[in-house]
Design a protein around this motif. Sequence first.
Motif, PDB file in Angstrom:
ATOM      1  N   ALA A  56       0.823  -1.207   0.000  1.00 42.37           N
ATOM      2  CA  ALA A  56       0.000   0.000   0.000  1.00 42.37           C
ATOM      3  C   ALA A  56       0.855   1.254   0.000  1.00 42.37           C
ATOM      4  CB  ALA A  56      -0.936  -0.006   1.215  1.00 42.37           C
ATOM      5  N   VAL A  57       1.960   1.227   0.744  1.00 46.24           N
ATOM      6  CA  VAL A  57       2.861   2.387   0.777  1.00 46.24           C
ATOM      7  C   VAL A  57       3.487   2.614  -0.594  1.00 46.24           C
ATOM      8  CG1 VAL A  57       5.088   3.207   1.666  1.00 46.24           C
ATOM      9  CG2 VAL A  57       3.353   2.339   3.238  1.00 46.24           C
ATOM     10  N   ALA A  58       3.967   1.550  -1.227  1.00 46.05           N
ATOM     11  CA  ALA A  58       4.589   1.694  -2.545  1.00 46.05           C
ATOM     12  C   ALA A  58       3.617   2.275  -3.556  1.00 46.05           C
ATOM     13  CB  ALA A  58       5.101   0.339  -3.027  1.00 46.05           C
ATOM     14  N   LYS A  59       2.410   1.758  -3.576  1.00 42.72           N
ATOM     15  CA  LYS A  59       1.398   2.252  -4.515  1.00 42.72           C
ATOM     16  C   LYS A  59       1.039   3.701  -4.210  1.00 42.72           C
ATOM     17  CE  LYS A  59      -1.493   1.442  -7.938  1.00 42.72           C
ATOM     18  NZ  LYS A  59      -1.017   1.065  -9.289  1.00 42.72           N
ATOM     19  N   ALA A  60       0.923   4.038  -2.942  1.00 41.47           N
ATOM     20  CA  ALA A  60       0.568   5.406  -2.550  1.00 41.47           C
ATOM     21  C   ALA A  60       1.639   6.400  -2.964  1.00 41.47           C
ATOM     22  CB  ALA A  60       0.334   5.470  -1.038  1.00 41.47           C
ATOM     23  N   VAL A  61       2.904   6.035  -2.763  1.00 42.61           N
ATOM     24  CA  VAL A  61       4.002   6.922  -3.145  1.00 42.61           C
ATOM     25  C   VAL A  61       3.999   7.148  -4.651  1.00 42.61           C
ATOM     26  CG1 VAL A  61       6.514   7.123  -3.288  1.00 42.61           C
ATOM     27  CG2 VAL A  61       5.446   6.344  -1.161  1.00 42.61           C
ATOM     28  N   SER A  62       3.889   6.074  -5.420  1.00 38.78           N
ATOM     29  CA  SER A  62       3.917   6.215  -6.879  1.00 38.78           C
ATOM     30  C   SER A  62       2.725   7.016  -7.379  1.00 38.78           C
ATOM     31  CB  SER A  62       3.950   4.839  -7.544  1.00 38.78           C
ATOM     32  OG  SER A  62       2.758   4.117  -7.300  1.00 38.78           O
ATOM     33  N   PHE A  63       1.566   6.794  -6.782  1.00 39.86           N
ATOM     34  CA  PHE A  63       0.360   7.505  -7.210  1.00 39.86           C
ATOM     35  C   PHE A  63       0.466   8.993  -6.888  1.00 39.86           C
ATOM     36  CE2 PHE A  63      -4.200   8.560  -7.171  1.00 39.86           C
ATOM     37  CZ  PHE A  63      -4.596   7.968  -8.362  1.00 39.86           C
ATOM     38  N   ALA A  64       1.007   9.313  -5.706  1.00 43.77           N
ATOM     39  CA  ALA A  64       1.166  10.717  -5.317  1.00 43.77           C
ATOM     40  C   ALA A  64       2.134  11.449  -6.243  1.00 43.77           C
ATOM     41  CB  ALA A  64       1.661  10.806  -3.872  1.00 43.77           C
ATOM     42  N   LEU A  65       3.143  10.730  -6.723  1.00 46.60           N
ATOM     43  CA  LEU A  65       4.149  11.327  -7.599  1.00 46.60           C
ATOM     44  C   LEU A  65       3.789  11.188  -9.080  1.00 46.60           C
ATOM     45  CD1 LEU A  65       7.348  10.094  -5.732  1.00 46.60           C
ATOM     46  CD2 LEU A  65       6.272  12.356  -5.606  1.00 46.60           C
ATOM     47  N   ARG A  66       2.582  10.663  -9.355  1.00 50.37           N
ATOM     48  CA  ARG A  66       2.092  10.495 -10.731  1.00 50.37           C
ATOM     49  C   ARG A  66       3.010   9.608 -11.555  1.00 50.37           C
ATOM     50  NH1 ARG A  66      -1.611  15.429 -12.184  1.00 50.37           N
ATOM     51  NH2 ARG A  66      -2.017  16.233 -10.098  1.00 50.37           N
ATOM     52  N   GLU A  67       3.500   8.584 -10.906  1.00 46.02           N
ATOM     53  CA  GLU A  67       4.338   7.585 -11.565  1.00 46.02           C
ATOM     54  C   GLU A  67       3.572   6.266 -11.650  1.00 46.02           C
ATOM     55  OE1 GLU A  67       7.338   7.926 -12.808  1.00 46.02           O
ATOM     56  OE2 GLU A  67       8.268   9.662 -11.828  1.00 46.02           O
ATOM     57  N   LYS A  68       3.802   5.509 -12.702  1.00 47.36           N
ATOM     58  CA  LYS A  68       3.174   4.200 -12.834  1.00 47.36           C
ATOM     59  C   LYS A  68       4.073   3.135 -12.201  1.00 47.36           C
ATOM     60  CE  LYS A  68       0.455   5.102 -16.991  1.00 47.36           C
ATOM     61  NZ  LYS A  68       0.161   4.673 -18.400  1.00 47.36           N
ATOM     62  N   LEU A  69       3.493   2.368 -11.311  1.00 46.64           N
ATOM     63  CA  LEU A  69       4.223   1.293 -10.662  1.00 46.64           C
ATOM     64  C   LEU A  69       3.340   0.050 -10.694  1.00 46.64           C
ATOM     65  CD1 LEU A  69       6.995   1.088  -9.282  1.00 46.64           C
ATOM     66  CD2 LEU A  69       5.859   1.426  -7.087  1.00 46.64           C
ATOM     67  N   ARG A  70       3.735  -0.911 -11.510  1.00 48.24           N
ATOM     68  CA  ARG A  70       2.919  -2.106 -11.688  1.00 48.24           C
ATOM     69  C   ARG A  70       3.075  -3.068 -10.514  1.00 48.24           C
ATOM     70  NH1 ARG A  70       5.381  -3.418 -17.481  1.00 48.24           N
ATOM     71  NH2 ARG A  70       7.181  -2.813 -16.236  1.00 48.24           N
ATOM     72  N   ALA A  71       2.113  -3.987 -10.406  1.00 49.80           N
ATOM     73  CA  ALA A  71       2.132  -4.950  -9.303  1.00 49.80           C
ATOM     74  C   ALA A  71       3.418  -5.769  -9.306  1.00 49.80           C
ATOM     75  CB  ALA A  71       0.915  -5.864  -9.380  1.00 49.80           C
ATOM     76  N   GLY A  72       3.905  -6.128 -10.493  1.00 50.20           N
ATOM     77  CA  GLY A  72       5.146  -6.895 -10.572  1.00 50.20           C
ATOM     78  C   GLY A  72       6.345  -6.128 -10.045  1.00 50.20           C
ATOM     79  N   GLU A  73       6.381  -4.835 -10.296  1.00 49.71           N
ATOM     80  CA  GLU A  73       7.466  -4.000  -9.775  1.00 49.71           C
ATOM     81  C   GLU A  73       7.363  -3.879  -8.257  1.00 49.71           C
ATOM     82  OE1 GLU A  73       8.492  -0.584 -12.866  1.00 49.71           O
ATOM     83  OE2 GLU A  73       6.322  -0.826 -12.666  1.00 49.71           O
ATOM     84  N   ILE A  74       6.138  -3.731  -7.772  1.00 47.18           N
ATOM     85  CA  ILE A  74       5.936  -3.660  -6.322  1.00 47.18           C
ATOM     86  C   ILE A  74       6.339  -4.974  -5.672  1.00 47.18           C
ATOM     87  CG2 ILE A  74       4.160  -3.491  -4.522  1.00 47.18           C
ATOM     88  CD1 ILE A  74       2.774  -1.405  -6.316  1.00 47.18           C
ATOM     89  N   ALA A  75       6.049  -6.084  -6.330  1.00 53.91           N
ATOM     90  CA  ALA A  75       6.440  -7.396  -5.793  1.00 53.91           C
ATOM     91  C   ALA A  75       7.955  -7.496  -5.641  1.00 53.91           C
ATOM     92  CB  ALA A  75       5.928  -8.505  -6.703  1.00 53.91           C
ATOM     93  N   LYS A  76       8.703  -7.007  -6.634  1.00 55.05           N
ATOM     94  CA  LYS A  76      10.163  -7.059  -6.545  1.00 55.05           C
ATOM     95  C   LYS A  76      10.680  -6.176  -5.409  1.00 55.05           C
ATOM     96  CE  LYS A  76      11.035  -8.268 -11.372  1.00 55.05           C
ATOM     97  NZ  LYS A  76      11.633  -7.865 -12.663  1.00 55.05           N
ATOM     98  N   LEU A  77      10.092  -5.004  -5.250  1.00 54.07           N
ATOM     99  CA  LEU A  77      10.477  -4.134  -4.141  1.00 54.07           C
ATOM    100  C   LEU A  77      10.139  -4.769  -2.803  1.00 54.07           C
ATOM    101  CD1 LEU A  77       9.312  -0.686  -5.565  1.00 54.07           C
ATOM    102  CD2 LEU A  77      11.669  -1.312  -5.023  1.00 54.07           C
ATOM    103  N   ALA A  78       8.946  -5.353  -2.712  1.00 53.73           N
ATOM    104  CA  ALA A  78       8.493  -5.951  -1.455  1.00 53.73           C
ATOM    105  C   ALA A  78       9.354  -7.144  -1.059  1.00 53.73           C
ATOM    106  CB  ALA A  78       7.030  -6.364  -1.571  1.00 53.73           C
ATOM    107  N   THR A  79       9.655  -8.008  -2.025  1.00 55.27           N
ATOM    108  CA  THR A  79      10.446  -9.209  -1.704  1.00 55.27           C
ATOM    109  C   THR A  79      11.905  -8.875  -1.410  1.00 55.27           C
ATOM    110  OG1 THR A  79      10.748  -9.633  -4.088  1.00 55.27           O
ATOM    111  CG2 THR A  79       8.958 -10.814  -2.967  1.00 55.27           C
TER     112      THR A  79
END
Length: 276
Positions: free
Chosen positions: A93-116
Motif C-alpha cells: 500500500a505504501v509503494a502504490k501510494a508513493v507512486s500515485f502521489a508522484l504520478r508515476e506508474k508502478l505495476r504490481a510486478g514491480e511492487i512485488a520485486k520491491l516488497a520481496t
Amino acid sequence: MKFKIKVPGSCGEFVQGILNDEPFLITCPIDLFTTVTVSDLFRGQIGLGWKAKEMLKRTLKYLGREKMNFGIKLESELPHGKGMASSSADIAAVAKAVSFALREKLRAGEIAKLATSIEPTDGIFYNGIVAMNPVSGKVFHKFDFVPKYKIAVFDFGNKVNTLEFERRSNLHLANLPLFQKNSFQNIFDFVEISALANQKILYKDKLREIIHFARSLGALGVNIAHTGTVIGVFFDEDFFDVEACALKIEKNFPHIKFLMTTNLIDGGFKIIYCKE
C-alpha cells in the motif's frame, strides 16, 4: 489533494509448497484492509512501521525521487504476526501510494520485486487470486474466477515473526492439476494436503480433527497460515449460519479462538479519491 490506497490482508494461504523447485503460495485475500492515506493537508509519516518506512525509501529511490512532499498515514485492520499478510499489505500500500502521489506508474510486478527485497511477501496486491513465488515475486498462475466464500477465522495464539521464519515446505506439487485449470474445482483437497504437510514445520494442535469436525458441520474445507497462527474454515456464500458453526468449533476445540467471519475477495489495490 487527498486519496487513499487500500490493500487486503489474507487468511493464510490456500496452498504453500514447492513447484518445480521453486517456493510458491496461492493467495487468499479477504475483506480486511491496510489503508494508506496521502494528503497535502498534513505532513510527516503517521503509523508506518519500519518495513513500511523502508518501502517508502526504496520506492522513492526506484522512482528516482528524493522525497515526497505530502503527509502519509497508515492504518490497518489486520493483526500482526498471525499470518494474515499484514506486513505485505502495509508495504504494498505504501509503494502504490508513493507512486500515485508522484504520478508515476508502478505495476504490481514491480511492487512485488520491491516488497520481496524487504521480506518474503504475500501477493494479495495482485488482482484476483494468484500463485506466486513469495521470495522473488514471480507469478506462476492467475485465477480469473474468484469464488464467493465465507470464512470463519480462528487463532491458535501467540505470534510468528515471518521475517525470521524460514519459508519452506515438504510439499512438492510439481504436477498440481490446479495449475492446468483456471478454476477452483477440488481446491480444498489440495488445501488440506498443504495444511497437514505443514504440520512438520509449524505444528497446529489437533488440526486433522478440526478439519474433520468442520466438514461434518457443512464446511467446504480448512486452510492455514503456513507461517502464522490462524486457520480459516470455508463455507459457501449462501451457507445459513457460519457464526453458529464457528462457535461449535470453538466449543469443541477450546485451544483455538474464534476471531471473526470474513469473505474471500479479489486481491489488488483500491484507490479512493477523497474530498478536501
